[in-house]
Design a protein around this motif. Structure first.
Motif, PDB file in Angstrom:
ATOM      1  N   CYS A  99      15.161   5.080   3.011  1.00  0.00           N
ATOM      2  CA  CYS A  99      14.406   5.216   2.060  1.00  0.00           C
ATOM      3  C   CYS A  99      13.047   4.238   1.233  1.00  0.00           C
ATOM      4  O   CYS A  99      13.748   3.954  -0.360  1.00  0.00           O
ATOM      5  N   GLY A 120      14.672  -5.354  -4.454  1.00  0.00           N
ATOM      6  CA  GLY A 120      14.518  -6.307  -5.430  1.00  0.00           C
ATOM      7  C   GLY A 120      16.167  -6.219  -6.123  1.00  0.00           C
ATOM      8  O   GLY A 120      17.301  -5.850  -5.433  1.00  0.00           O
ATOM      9  N   LEU A 126      21.278  -1.541   0.780  1.00  0.00           N
ATOM     10  CA  LEU A 126      20.254  -1.938   1.127  1.00  0.00           C
ATOM     11  C   LEU A 126      18.944  -2.246   0.014  1.00  0.00           C
ATOM     12  O   LEU A 126      17.979  -1.149   0.452  1.00  0.00           O
ATOM     13  N   VAL A 183       9.959  11.033   0.168  1.00  0.00           N
ATOM     14  CA  VAL A 183       8.841  11.529   0.050  1.00  0.00           C
ATOM     15  C   VAL A 183       8.093  11.500   0.993  1.00  0.00           C
ATOM     16  O   VAL A 183       6.727  11.980   1.660  1.00  0.00           O
ATOM     17  N   VAL A 228      14.908  -5.692   3.702  1.00  0.00           N
ATOM     18  CA  VAL A 228      15.082  -4.973   5.660  1.00  0.00           C
ATOM     19  C   VAL A 228      13.226  -5.495   6.132  1.00  0.00           C
ATOM     20  O   VAL A 228      12.514  -5.201   5.671  1.00  0.00           O
ATOM     21  N   GLY A 265      17.246   6.793  -1.845  1.00  0.00           N
ATOM     22  CA  GLY A 265      18.006   5.998  -1.596  1.00  0.00           C
ATOM     23  C   GLY A 265      19.361   5.976  -2.222  1.00  0.00           C
ATOM     24  O   GLY A 265      20.025   6.037  -1.767  1.00  0.00           O
ATOM     25  N   ALA A 301      16.846   1.715  -2.482  1.00  0.00           N
ATOM     26  CA  ALA A 301      17.962   1.789  -3.922  1.00  0.00           C
ATOM     27  C   ALA A 301      17.298   3.148  -4.916  1.00  0.00           C
ATOM     28  O   ALA A 301      17.040   2.667  -6.319  1.00  0.00           O
ATOM     29  N   GLY A 302      16.047   3.569  -4.125  1.00  0.00           N
ATOM     30  CA  GLY A 302      15.146   3.853  -5.269  1.00  0.00           C
ATOM     31  C   GLY A 302      15.239   5.483  -5.298  1.00  0.00           C
ATOM     32  O   GLY A 302      16.968   5.977  -5.235  1.00  0.00           O
TER      33      GLY A 302
HETATM   34  C1  LIG Z   1       4.483   3.530 -11.980  1.00  0.00           C
HETATM   35  C2  LIG Z   1       5.398   4.903 -12.018  1.00  0.00           C
HETATM   36  C3  LIG Z   1       5.233   6.107 -12.468  1.00  0.00           C
HETATM   37  C4  LIG Z   1       5.830   7.506 -12.204  1.00  0.00           C
HETATM   38  N1  LIG Z   1       5.924   8.089 -13.231  1.00  0.00           N
HETATM   39  C5  LIG Z   1       6.464   9.535 -12.380  1.00  0.00           C
HETATM   40  C6  LIG Z   1       6.524  10.517 -13.136  1.00  0.00           C
HETATM   41  O1  LIG Z   1       6.426  10.412 -14.503  1.00  0.00           O
HETATM   42  N2  LIG Z   1       7.583  11.391 -12.625  1.00  0.00           N
HETATM   43  C7  LIG Z   1       7.446  11.641 -10.991  1.00  0.00           C
HETATM   44  O2  LIG Z   1       7.817  12.975 -11.366  1.00  0.00           O
HETATM   45  N3  LIG Z   1       7.124  10.510 -10.871  1.00  0.00           N
HETATM   46  C8  LIG Z   1       6.613   9.352 -11.163  1.00  0.00           C
HETATM   47  N4  LIG Z   1       6.067   8.465  -9.982  1.00  0.00           N
HETATM   48  C9  LIG Z   1       6.594   8.580  -8.626  1.00  0.00           C
HETATM   49  C10 LIG Z   1       7.991   8.348  -8.325  1.00  0.00           C
HETATM   50  O3  LIG Z   1       8.283   7.730  -9.329  1.00  0.00           O
HETATM   51  C11 LIG Z   1       8.406   8.004  -6.622  1.00  0.00           C
HETATM   52  O4  LIG Z   1       7.088   9.079  -6.044  1.00  0.00           O
HETATM   53  C12 LIG Z   1       9.605   8.177  -6.557  1.00  0.00           C
HETATM   54  O5  LIG Z   1      10.302   7.331  -7.558  1.00  0.00           O
HETATM   55  C13 LIG Z   1       9.552   7.557  -4.922  1.00  0.00           C
HETATM   56  O6  LIG Z   1      10.950   7.659  -4.592  1.00  0.00           O
HETATM   57  P1  LIG Z   1      10.821   6.708  -3.277  1.00  0.00           P
HETATM   58  O7  LIG Z   1      12.206   7.065  -2.677  1.00  0.00           O
HETATM   59  O8  LIG Z   1      10.223   7.745  -2.048  1.00  0.00           O
HETATM   60  O9  LIG Z   1      10.574   5.247  -3.766  1.00  0.00           O
HETATM   61  P2  LIG Z   1      11.450   4.251  -4.304  1.00  0.00           P
HETATM   62  O10 LIG Z   1      11.605   5.311  -5.535  1.00  0.00           O
HETATM   63  O11 LIG Z   1       9.661   3.273  -4.850  1.00  0.00           O
HETATM   64  O12 LIG Z   1      12.358   3.483  -3.622  1.00  0.00           O
HETATM   65  C14 LIG Z   1      12.032   2.466  -2.174  1.00  0.00           C
HETATM   66  C15 LIG Z   1      12.882   1.879  -2.845  1.00  0.00           C
HETATM   67  O13 LIG Z   1      12.911   0.912  -1.632  1.00  0.00           O
HETATM   68  C16 LIG Z   1      12.914  -0.564  -2.177  1.00  0.00           C
HETATM   69  N5  LIG Z   1      12.006  -1.403  -0.901  1.00  0.00           N
HETATM   70  C17 LIG Z   1      11.413  -1.190   0.071  1.00  0.00           C
HETATM   71  N6  LIG Z   1      10.673  -2.001   1.258  1.00  0.00           N
HETATM   72  C18 LIG Z   1      12.160  -2.930   1.167  1.00  0.00           C
HETATM   73  C19 LIG Z   1      12.845  -3.215   1.982  1.00  0.00           C
HETATM   74  N7  LIG Z   1      12.117  -3.829   2.895  1.00  0.00           N
HETATM   75  N8  LIG Z   1      14.166  -3.603   2.364  1.00  0.00           N
HETATM   76  C20 LIG Z   1      15.254  -3.058   1.165  1.00  0.00           C
HETATM   77  N9  LIG Z   1      14.265  -2.351   0.179  1.00  0.00           N
HETATM   78  C21 LIG Z   1      12.647  -2.167  -0.122  1.00  0.00           C
HETATM   79  C22 LIG Z   1      11.911  -0.343  -2.878  1.00  0.00           C
HETATM   80  O14 LIG Z   1      12.144  -1.906  -3.714  1.00  0.00           O
HETATM   81  C23 LIG Z   1      12.629   0.339  -3.791  1.00  0.00           C
HETATM   82  O15 LIG Z   1      13.542   0.217  -4.369  1.00  0.00           O
HETATM   83  C24 LIG Z   1       5.284   7.072 -11.091  1.00  0.00           C
HETATM   84  C25 LIG Z   1       5.679   5.754  -9.487  1.00  0.00           C
HETATM   85  C26 LIG Z   1       5.338   4.808 -10.351  1.00  0.00           C
HETATM   86  C27 LIG Z   1       5.295   3.231  -9.579  1.00  0.00           C
END
Ligand SMILES: Cc1cc2nc3c(=O)[nH]c(=O)nc-3n(C[C@H](O)[C@H](O)[C@H](O)COP(=O)(O)OP(=O)(O)OC[C@H]3O[C@@H](n4cnc5c(N)ncnc54)[C@H](O)[C@@H]3O)c2cc1C
Length: 495
Positions: A257, A34, A31, A463, A225, A13, A9-10
């Motif tokens: 995601c 966290g 799903l 990404v 998952v 997602g 749910a990031g």
């Molecule tokens: C501390 C920090 C600061 C940042 N600052 C910036 C910023 O200022 N500007 C910017 O543009 N980018 C920033 N970024 C980067 C940006 O936030 C990320 O690139 C982006 O949020 C990634 O999105 P995502 O959907 O790929 O993954 P995420 O947003 O990380 O989501 C992945 C989700 O999947 C869940 N997950 C993982 N494994 C499982 C599993 N097995 N089962 C179920 N769920 C699972 C996780 O708990 C999480 O909620 C930052 C990142 C961090 C960590």
């Protein structure tokens, strides 16, 4: 039985699940490993917009990050903690809120590599639909009604360090660009944020909160998952540990995601990955693919500033306000260097910083599961600066930081300046060999993990699917990927 299961749910997602749930009759299960929570119940520290005041390592590690996750940055370093968000909103719930688009060259470059539908002109309608730009709502390349608010600090309000870097970089010849998200802009810009006033706007807030009452959307937190379930080569659901119990959820399609570190781990546990390595771990390979290869982050380094006075933010939130995109002159790629001001560091001393990073990266690393237990974080090796052109670009970035450190405006505000964790004086001369050692020892990540299941693997659309890490902080791009996948699924379904 669900139509779609979305895992994670990031940033990506939440956008996928919320957009899919707009369709009447579609059943979507989201799903999340966290905690799930409504916006109003977010930890107060996470509602704010000052990253330096979010105590990820101390107070939020267990609940909102993967506290055991480590990564190796370069061949000269040992593994160190690597931060990824966990819970509703994922990394967008804990990130720095900097909201910047990649340049046209990234999108068109990905399209040229075979990523159909990814050219800048293809994705511009989605970029505009996902934002409500508070400063430039009427520009044709901006949106005024999307879920994510975008706002910029005013140049006249720049705080001590930001104002100094602004003056120095202007003198060094970097042009002023009032909107770094305008096509073709480069140079010095106010760093846009995705926030509203003094409130964080994560994807939990922007996408899930308005969607939660829809009958077709079910969100389950505390659901880790393990793997995707297949019937032949078709995904038919997932197996998860939900509330301490192993559960199988069935669906017509699965959208992974889970982010650039955990999506490849789920795929590998599901038998999709380098076959020989999977066999060694006792996983029956379904498809032999280089899942986990291609991992990138921006190799960065900080110019630390020991300031004479605490930074004066003039009553505004204590966050970074400025970024600079520039050409390093290495190769033909524009905007391959970037500088940013991280804002208040929250370390309790009168210090500031300027971070520089290589914005167009060639080196790639690996994500590899270390075993089949879904609670075990994978091993992560970025192998930063292993490509010679990355090392050359890194030198150009460090040279720009040295010029900033030497400027009279910096001497006025800082008693000392130092580069990297080793706190090396910016005036220290270095041969190529000395610079390589210094770089491999001091390079840091910028929490922008990307590229570990690049397109061609249709099951992992965040990404992680991009052929290279965007020339920008990665959150807006991750949301864009979620928007695009939802649009493609809805388009496919509705014809
Ligand atoms: C501390 C920090 C600061 C940042 N600052 C910036 C910023 O200022 N500007 C910017 O543009 N980018 C920033 N970024 C980067 C940006 O936030 C990320 O690139 C982006 O949020 C990634 O999105 P995502 O959907 O790929 O993954 P995420 O947003 O990380 O989501 C992945 C989700 O999947 C869940 N997950 C993982 N494994 C499982 C599993 N097995 N089962 C179920 N769920 C699972 C996780 O708990 C999480 O909620 C930052 C990142 C961090 C960590």
């Amino acid at each position: 039985m669900y139509d779609t299961i979305v895992v994670g749910a990031g940033s990506a997602g939440a956008a996928v699940a919320a957009r899919l749930s707009e369709d009447d009759g579609r059943r979507v299960l989201l799903l999340e490993a966290g905690p799930d929570y409504r916006s109003a119940d977010a930890v107060p520290m996470l509602r704010g917009v000052e990253p330096g005041k979010v105590h990820l390592a101390r107070e939020l590690a267990a609940s909102h990050t993967f506290p055991d996750l480590v990564a190796t940055r370069s061949s000269a370093q040992q593994p160190l903690p690597y931060i990824r968000g966990r819970g509703a909103g994922g990394s967008s719930a804990i990130n720095g809120l900097f909201a910047i688009r990649p340049p046209r060259e990234d999108f068109d470059g990905w399209a040229a590599q075979g990523c159909t539908g990814w050219s800048f002109d293809d994705v511009l309608p989605l970029l505009t639909a996902m934002e409500s730009d508070q400063d430039f709502p009427d520009e044709p390349y901006h949106g005024a009604h999307g879920p994510t608010p975008i706002v910029r600090p005013r140049r006249e309000d720049f705080a001590t360090v930001d104002a100094a870097v602004d003056r120095i970089t202007e003198r060094l010849g970097h042009p002023w660009a009032p909107d770094h998200n305008a096509p073709g802009s480069t140079g010095v810009s106010p760093y846009a944020y995705n926030s509203f006033g003094t409130e964080r706007v994560s994807t939990n807030d922007a996408y899930l909160e308005p969607a939660r009452e829809r009958p077709g959307l079910e969100v389950r937190g505390d659901a880790l998952v393990d793997r995707v379930l297949f019937s032949g080569s078709r995904a038919v659901g997932v197996r998860a540990v939900a509330g301490g119990t192993v559960v199988e959820f069935r669906s017509a399609e699965v959208v992974l995601c889970a982010g650039a570190i955990h999506s490849p781990a789920i795929l590998q546990r599901s038998g999709i990955g380098p076959a020989a390595e999977l066999r060694e771990l006792g996983v029956d390979p379904l498809t032999d693919l280089p899942v986990g290869h291609g991992l990138q982050d921006h190799p960065g380094i900080t110019l630390a500033l020991g300031l004479h006075e605490p930074v004066d933010y003039g009553g505004l939130p204590e966050r970074g306000q400025l970024c600079v995109r520039f050409d390093t002159g290495v190769g033909e790629e524009p905007d391959d260097g970037m500088l940013g001001t991280p804002g208040a560091l929250g370390v309790g001393v009168t210090a500031g910083g300027v971070i520089g990073w290589v914005n167009r990266v060639s080196s790639t690393g690996r994500v590899r599961i270390a075993g089949t237990d879904p609670a075990l974080d994978p091993s992560v090796d970025f192998d930063m600066l292993s490509a010679p052109e990355d090392m050359q670009r890194f030198r150009a970035v460090v040279d720009e930081l040295r010029r900033i450190a030497a400027a009279p405006e910096m001497k006025e505000i800082a008693a000392f300046t130092a580069l990297g964790a080793e706190l090396v004086s910016p005036e220290t001369p270095m041969t190529d060999d000395e610079f390589a050692r210094f770089s491999l020892t001091n390079v840091v990540d910028t929490v922008h993990a990307s590229g570990s299941c690049r397109m061609g693997s249709p099951d992992a659309p965040d990404v992680v699917v991009l052929p290279w890490v965007p020339r920008a902080n990665t959150n807006l791009t991750a949301i864009l990927v979620g928007e695009k996948i939802a649009r493609d699924i809805r388009g496919g379904r509705t014809g």
